[in-house]
Write a protein that holds these residues in place. Structure first.
Motif, PDB file in Angstrom:
ATOM      1  N   UNK A 219       4.493   8.338  -8.803  1.00  0.00           N
ATOM      2  CA  UNK A 219       5.863   8.799  -8.538  1.00  0.00           C
ATOM      3  C   UNK A 219       6.232   8.347  -7.122  1.00  0.00           C
ATOM      4  N   UNK A 220       7.382   7.711  -7.010  1.00  0.00           N
ATOM      5  CA  UNK A 220       7.851   7.192  -5.720  1.00  0.00           C
ATOM      6  C   UNK A 220       8.992   8.069  -5.218  1.00  0.00           C
ATOM      7  N   UNK A 221       8.822   8.697  -4.070  1.00  0.00           N
ATOM      8  CA  UNK A 221       9.902   9.485  -3.468  1.00  0.00           C
ATOM      9  C   UNK A 221      10.841   8.548  -2.713  1.00  0.00           C
ATOM     10  N   UNK A 222      12.117   8.817  -2.881  1.00  0.00           N
ATOM     11  CA  UNK A 222      13.143   8.019  -2.224  1.00  0.00           C
ATOM     12  C   UNK A 222      13.471   8.629  -0.866  1.00  0.00           C
ATOM     13  N   UNK A 223      13.650   7.799   0.136  1.00  0.00           N
ATOM     14  CA  UNK A 223      14.217   8.265   1.404  1.00  0.00           C
ATOM     15  C   UNK A 223      15.503   7.473   1.591  1.00  0.00           C
ATOM     16  N   UNK A 224      16.621   8.113   1.264  1.00  0.00           N
ATOM     17  CA  UNK A 224      17.889   7.378   1.287  1.00  0.00           C
ATOM     18  C   UNK A 224      18.271   6.946   2.702  1.00  0.00           C
ATOM     19  N   UNK A 225      17.952   7.788   3.663  1.00  0.00           N
ATOM     20  CA  UNK A 225      18.298   7.450   5.045  1.00  0.00           C
ATOM     21  C   UNK A 225      17.551   6.185   5.483  1.00  0.00           C
ATOM     22  N   UNK A 226      16.268   6.148   5.147  1.00  0.00           N
ATOM     23  CA  UNK A 226      15.462   4.992   5.541  1.00  0.00           C
ATOM     24  C   UNK A 226      15.579   3.849   4.536  1.00  0.00           C
ATOM     25  N   UNK A 227      16.169   4.139   3.399  1.00  0.00           N
ATOM     26  CA  UNK A 227      16.315   3.083   2.384  1.00  0.00           C
ATOM     27  C   UNK A 227      14.977   2.647   1.814  1.00  0.00           C
ATOM     28  N   UNK A 228      14.115   3.613   1.555  1.00  0.00           N
ATOM     29  CA  UNK A 228      12.759   3.275   1.093  1.00  0.00           C
ATOM     30  C   UNK A 228      12.324   4.127  -0.098  1.00  0.00           C
ATOM     31  N   UNK A 229      11.323   3.605  -0.786  1.00  0.00           N
ATOM     32  CA  UNK A 229      10.556   4.393  -1.761  1.00  0.00           C
ATOM     33  C   UNK A 229       9.111   4.418  -1.262  1.00  0.00           C
ATOM     34  N   UNK A 230       8.414   5.514  -1.578  1.00  0.00           N
ATOM     35  CA  UNK A 230       7.070   5.683  -1.029  1.00  0.00           C
ATOM     36  C   UNK A 230       6.001   5.445  -2.094  1.00  0.00           C
TER      37      UNK A 230
ATOM     38  N   UNK B  12      -3.130   6.585  -6.057  1.00  0.00           N
ATOM     39  CA  UNK B  12      -3.597   7.754  -6.806  1.00  0.00           C
ATOM     40  C   UNK B  12      -5.107   7.805  -6.937  1.00  0.00           C
ATOM     41  N   UNK B  13      -5.759   6.682  -6.818  1.00  0.00           N
ATOM     42  CA  UNK B  13      -7.204   6.627  -7.059  1.00  0.00           C
ATOM     43  C   UNK B  13      -7.931   6.174  -5.805  1.00  0.00           C
ATOM     44  N   UNK B  14      -7.148   5.965  -4.738  1.00  0.00           N
ATOM     45  CA  UNK B  14      -7.725   5.560  -3.454  1.00  0.00           C
ATOM     46  C   UNK B  14      -6.743   6.031  -2.391  1.00  0.00           C
ATOM     47  N   UNK B  15      -6.903   5.625  -1.151  1.00  0.00           N
ATOM     48  CA  UNK B  15      -6.091   6.169  -0.072  1.00  0.00           C
ATOM     49  C   UNK B  15      -5.157   5.119   0.489  1.00  0.00           C
ATOM     50  N   UNK B  16      -3.868   5.254   0.230  1.00  0.00           N
ATOM     51  CA  UNK B  16      -2.910   4.381   0.897  1.00  0.00           C
ATOM     52  C   UNK B  16      -1.512   4.872   0.592  1.00  0.00           C
ATOM     53  N   UNK B  17      -0.695   4.927   1.628  1.00  0.00           N
ATOM     54  CA  UNK B  17       0.724   5.219   1.441  1.00  0.00           C
ATOM     55  C   UNK B  17       1.499   4.112   2.130  1.00  0.00           C
ATOM     56  N   UNK B  18       2.518   3.615   1.464  1.00  0.00           N
ATOM     57  CA  UNK B  18       3.331   2.557   2.061  1.00  0.00           C
ATOM     58  C   UNK B  18       4.797   2.820   1.727  1.00  0.00           C
ATOM     59  N   UNK B  19       5.616   2.764   2.736  1.00  0.00           N
ATOM     60  CA  UNK B  19       7.056   2.811   2.491  1.00  0.00           C
ATOM     61  C   UNK B  19       7.532   1.411   2.138  1.00  0.00           C
ATOM     62  N   UNK B  20       8.166   1.291   0.996  1.00  0.00           N
ATOM     63  CA  UNK B  20       8.669  -0.015   0.568  1.00  0.00           C
ATOM     64  C   UNK B  20      10.190   0.027   0.562  1.00  0.00           C
TER      65      UNK B  20
ATOM     66  N   UNK C 202      17.397   0.763 -14.885  1.00  0.00           N
ATOM     67  CA  UNK C 202      17.443   0.619 -13.434  1.00  0.00           C
ATOM     68  C   UNK C 202      16.058   0.621 -12.811  1.00  0.00           C
ATOM     69  N   UNK C 203      15.876  -0.262 -11.863  1.00  0.00           N
ATOM     70  CA  UNK C 203      14.633  -0.316 -11.081  1.00  0.00           C
ATOM     71  C   UNK C 203      14.997  -0.111  -9.619  1.00  0.00           C
ATOM     72  N   UNK C 204      14.319   0.808  -8.968  1.00  0.00           N
ATOM     73  CA  UNK C 204      14.578   0.997  -7.531  1.00  0.00           C
ATOM     74  C   UNK C 204      13.926  -0.132  -6.732  1.00  0.00           C
ATOM     75  N   UNK C 205      13.005  -0.780  -7.397  1.00  0.00           N
ATOM     76  CA  UNK C 205      12.289  -1.892  -6.766  1.00  0.00           C
ATOM     77  C   UNK C 205      11.375  -2.503  -7.818  1.00  0.00           C
ATOM     78  N   UNK C 206      11.172  -3.819  -7.750  1.00  0.00           N
ATOM     79  CA  UNK C 206      10.253  -4.473  -8.690  1.00  0.00           C
ATOM     80  C   UNK C 206       9.761  -5.779  -8.097  1.00  0.00           C
ATOM     81  N   UNK C 207       8.493  -6.072  -8.245  1.00  0.00           N
ATOM     82  CA  UNK C 207       7.958  -7.378  -7.873  1.00  0.00           C
ATOM     83  C   UNK C 207       8.221  -8.391  -8.970  1.00  0.00           C
ATOM     84  N   UNK C 208       8.107  -9.669  -8.627  1.00  0.00           N
ATOM     85  CA  UNK C 208       8.347 -10.738  -9.609  1.00  0.00           C
ATOM     86  C   UNK C 208       7.174 -10.824 -10.581  1.00  0.00           C
ATOM     87  N   UNK C 209       7.476 -10.650 -11.855  1.00  0.00           N
ATOM     88  CA  UNK C 209       6.446 -10.662 -12.890  1.00  0.00           C
ATOM     89  C   UNK C 209       6.234  -9.288 -13.506  1.00  0.00           C
ATOM     90  N   UNK C 210       6.554  -8.244 -12.759  1.00  0.00           N
ATOM     91  CA  UNK C 210       6.427  -6.852 -13.225  1.00  0.00           C
ATOM     92  C   UNK C 210       5.087  -6.662 -13.904  1.00  0.00           C
TER      93      UNK C 210
END
Lengths: 343, 343, 343, 343
Positions: free
Chosen positions: C122-133, C137-145, C203-211
């Motif tokens: 699940x990606x939380x949206x930050x509208x102010x920053x214009x990002x999804x988080x 889930x199975x390791x440790x990493x958080x990235x704002x995209x 709708x996609x809030x974000x997607x890489x090429x190839x999905x």
């Protein structure tokens, strides 16, 4: 007829097409009585053997040869007639190698799935009954299957200075893994380098079309071949080039013509075999390519060979009984059948 | 047994699987005596006919049907037994359609090459000799080829609310174009919608495996079928689900089991048929999937069906003589063969 | 300008292209303010949700529409200009669906491997920053995209009487899943049926090429579109046909032209987009096809769209800055950009 | 730093990866100042030159090298940093070679269509403006395109005793034909044989993604490289293997990570690059493969490289700005950039 017998020692195995010095120089017309080790180099012997533990992947699919054919030059066509294939052991082996096979992710169809379990099946031969015994390992079933010996790998040195692993099928033949390569077959291969430098190996006591798990009933084989050479660069009375070396391996049986294409995706392997057959029909009957395309559409047999190797191999095959009489390569197959009967 | 005879008028042809009201409602056990128009809607009649001039591409591959089978529900399996296929005309036609076929650029394999020339071949039937006559059009050759009638297209309404052109083969059957669909065959298809809504068409008087130029010896056909229904959702005494509808079309002959997969690239079509057969072997013999994979590897016959349609179709086929006795679908094929003999 | 606002109720969703009655009839020039549900029909909400438990696979990828465009006829070209895409929720979801995705065996690339584990992000949206988080889930990493909203699915009713699932991309557009379908894009689609009957969704809030895993950051979307119609069948002063409907979807951005092809194998999807661009270059500049092929070879951008859907989608794209000025479709894109600014 | 300058004479060109004696032995850290001939061996010079007349197909894509790197052993990783690429001529050439290219039938996609016409384009360089000039040959258009030098071919000797033509891309690199191989890029290649035996060639003054007609703006190139070696077989403090040689070529730019996969069909080339990137993300961030699959799905850039060579090549690429800071191979790329600045 000259007869050469050869059972290579392990250090004499060839692992590639091209790039290896010949073990023998032979003249066209020579009979070869060869022994070939199995594709596992004999290391898979028990149902408890796991490929990842017993196999050395740098030493799989050993070839017997290569043989230098005197007088063979680029543009010529080599004719290899398989006189006899007799299992050299009383058992054959098959297995699932991690990330290898048609119904699993592989190094090429790269996926994130875990590999399938490694499982080995040993098939006992019953020579009297002419069978190998399938014994299920994870469930209950035993089936006697008819012995149907074939050679998985028959090839010459590739063109373009390349050296290819014996696991690869391509224009030069190689690891085509087609059940059509059996006793009674003549295999025509274009010569790419001086001497042709052909080798054979990868005996299968039996194989289904497609070789889906990646390994047939693999077994050491006693192989009898007659080697002939068809010189290229000749012209008919009318000036048309004849005996042009085929772009892809051609096979002739008593009752069928066949062409083997090897590529990816599978439709391209098959297209190569189809276009090859359009050309062969043109040579045999003077057919226009579009007429040959039409005829082929209605008479082609299209049994797959392998869908697991570096290139996939597909066969286009036509029953001779459907066609007018013809003499491919001046009747070379018939001539070789006659020679074989005299052995 | 109920017998329904039906020769559709042109305005009654179905052009799709799904999306069409049934022409008839029938009960399981019904015998159908049908007439099917050829894939060109009868418009290609002379060797001078060019597809781009005489064909209406919105009216190709007309289907007879669909038939609503009383009681058929999603999860059930429809069994269509082909009792007889008899050519309804004394000639068949084949042609090269621009940008269609296996050995040319197409709308999907989009290239910049010009299309191949349009050329039409008309095959005269000799019923006494049981042959069709190939006559080369651009060179000199005539060959009598054995008549080998088959149905190119047999299918039910697709799942997922879709309506598919009668040119398409997929999980619902459709335009599979396999020579395995001949008199004596039982075709098992999973039911996707109430009533199953199956139709048939696209008679071929003869076709090679792969149908390379895109069109067989196309001809109107008299078709005799028996329709049966196998209810799904049943469980064995032990509680295991039985009679699960197959993911891909299954065929049973007296001497073979076969599964047809349809997809692109061609290896995926074949993989679907192979995985389908692994499942069928599991159902028939309680085989573990890995054991079935191994057995299949050694016994599969893999004749291509078509390499020219929207999806390519590939067949995996096993000779029954190699396997222990078994009764697929409770002996449905044998039962239908008995019924057919009584007609 | 007419403005139509529409937020469909669940019972109003369309699940197919074709086969559905229009929700609205609109005239060319209409502005649409739409709401689209996510591809999971909103059912995947927590990282503990497993697709096999919460999804109804008969109700995925709901479409808003279809819209009947007054005056649209086969041969015309529909222009859909995406004015704005704004996420309608504060979170998006992505997941691994068993036997779906590019790096796993699927129903089409049928293998014997077990499915990959089901895992939901699940990606939380930050509208102010214009990002999804992104949160592993199975390791440790958080990235704002960065948020990068796009529409996965835009299409018209297909030709040939077909009805296709909203999961399918093809000549009619549909589920192309390309990040090129974003605010500021004009999408040109050939009209196949009266009224065009287009719909949008996914709708996609974000997607890489190839999905690659098969699902983007899926989320409900507020969509603003302007709809225009380009009549076909017109001829230039010189008599040449102009405004021919494109065989494959074309996109125009302020800075790029793009064509989307959808097929299998992936090279065929890409070939379709390339041949489509050769044609477009010919229309824009009067280029001979071989000159266009050459130019394309040196300037093409080729970002993949999806390699997971029923057909794969590939994009051919050219930077306008590299080309002489031109007015595709009489400057339609510029006109729509102007209109959009006025909203 | 050692500096080696080398402009090979024609008889010193290498035509294969593997199978050739090294021209030089160098130590890690060496700077190479090389000259590479164009892929046509300089024989295509005028727009009137037809490939079938002027090219010798046994002498295409000449390589400069191979270089034996002291200390390089199988399991190590070679790092080649491209410092500078400067066109060595004032013109480049492109052409259509019969039965070669993405939008035509080929020897692999074997069809019955005639080949496309042979046409040659010569691009004049304007060094001051930094452009090459496209001049249409069969219609009217001239366009100045930005110079964008790249190397089509960078590779090491292959594994498994193979020798491959310089036209082939595969796990060992080779003829990948990706515009990502430009000045500022570090290319990481697994070492397969002692000394690595790498070579480079096939300069392109400019190329679109996919290289559809089969030939870029081909031109002789002055190439400056720095060569480094990363020893394999090392373990972290925790005992985990580090610096494992990558299965497929990896590229690092200042702003992107990229992996190149080469296979057929195109989806398999891309899958290889995607699985390669899943692995690299795992190495860089300790990500679980499923988490890496998810992240990749949302951030992948997937520009095609070539869809015309023996294997097709596809790139998976991630913008570093989207990711947390990391040091691939202990910061090797940054180190090489620093070194390059000092030259």
């Amino acid at each position: 007829m000259d007869v050469v017998e050869f059972r290579p020692e392990p250090e004499q195995y060839a692992w590639t097409f091209g790039g290896v010095a010949p073990t023998h120089r032979i003249t066209p017309g020579t009979v070869l009585r060869l022994w070939t080790e199995d594709a596992f180099s004999g290391r898979l012997q028990r149902t408890s053997d796991k490929p990842s533990q017993v196999l050395d992947m740098t030493q799989v699919n050993p070839q017997t040869g290569p043989f230098y054919v005197e007088g063979a030059e680029p543009g010529d066509t080599l004719a290899l007639h398989i006189v006899d294939l007799t299992p050299a052991r009383d058992w054959g082996a098959s297995t699932t190698i991690p990330f290898f096979g048609a119904l699993t992710g592989t190094d090429r169809t790269a996926l994130l799935n875990e590999p399938l379990p490694e499982q080995t099946w040993i098939y006992q031969l019953d020579r009297a009954r002419g069978t190998v015994l399938f014994e299920a390992q994870r469930s209950q079933l035993e089936i006697e299957l008819p012995l149907a010996p074939m050679l998985g790998t028959v090839g010459v040195a590739p063109p373009g200075r390349e050296v290819r692993s014996s696991l690869v099928p391509d224009t030069f033949g190689g690891n085509m893994d087609t059940p059509e390569m059996r006793a009674g077959t003549t295999c025509f291969l274009g010569v790419n380098v001086e001497g042709a430098l052909f080798s054979v190996g990868d005996g299968h006591y039996r194989q289904g079309e497609g070789e889906s798990c990646g390994t047939a009933v693999e077994g050491a084989m006693n192989v009898t071949l007659i080697v002939e050479l068809i010189k290229g660069g000749q012209r008919s009375a009318g000036g048309a080039p004849i005996n042009t070396a085929p772009a892809w391996p051609r096979l002739e049986h008593d009752d069928h013509y066949a062409v083997v294409g090897s590529s990816r995706p599978l439709e391209d392997a098959w297209r190569a075999s189809q276009v090859g057959m359009v050309g062969w029909l043109g040579e045999l009957y003077g057919l226009d390519p579009l007429d040959a395309y039409q005829l082929l559409t209605q008479v082609s047999r299209s049994p797959l060979a392998n869908v697991c190797d570096t290139n996939y191999s597909a066969v286009t095959k036509i029953e001779k009984a459907l066609l007018p009489g013809a003499e491919a390569y001046g009747g070379m197959h018939r001539h070789l059948r006659d020679q074989a009967r005299g052995l």
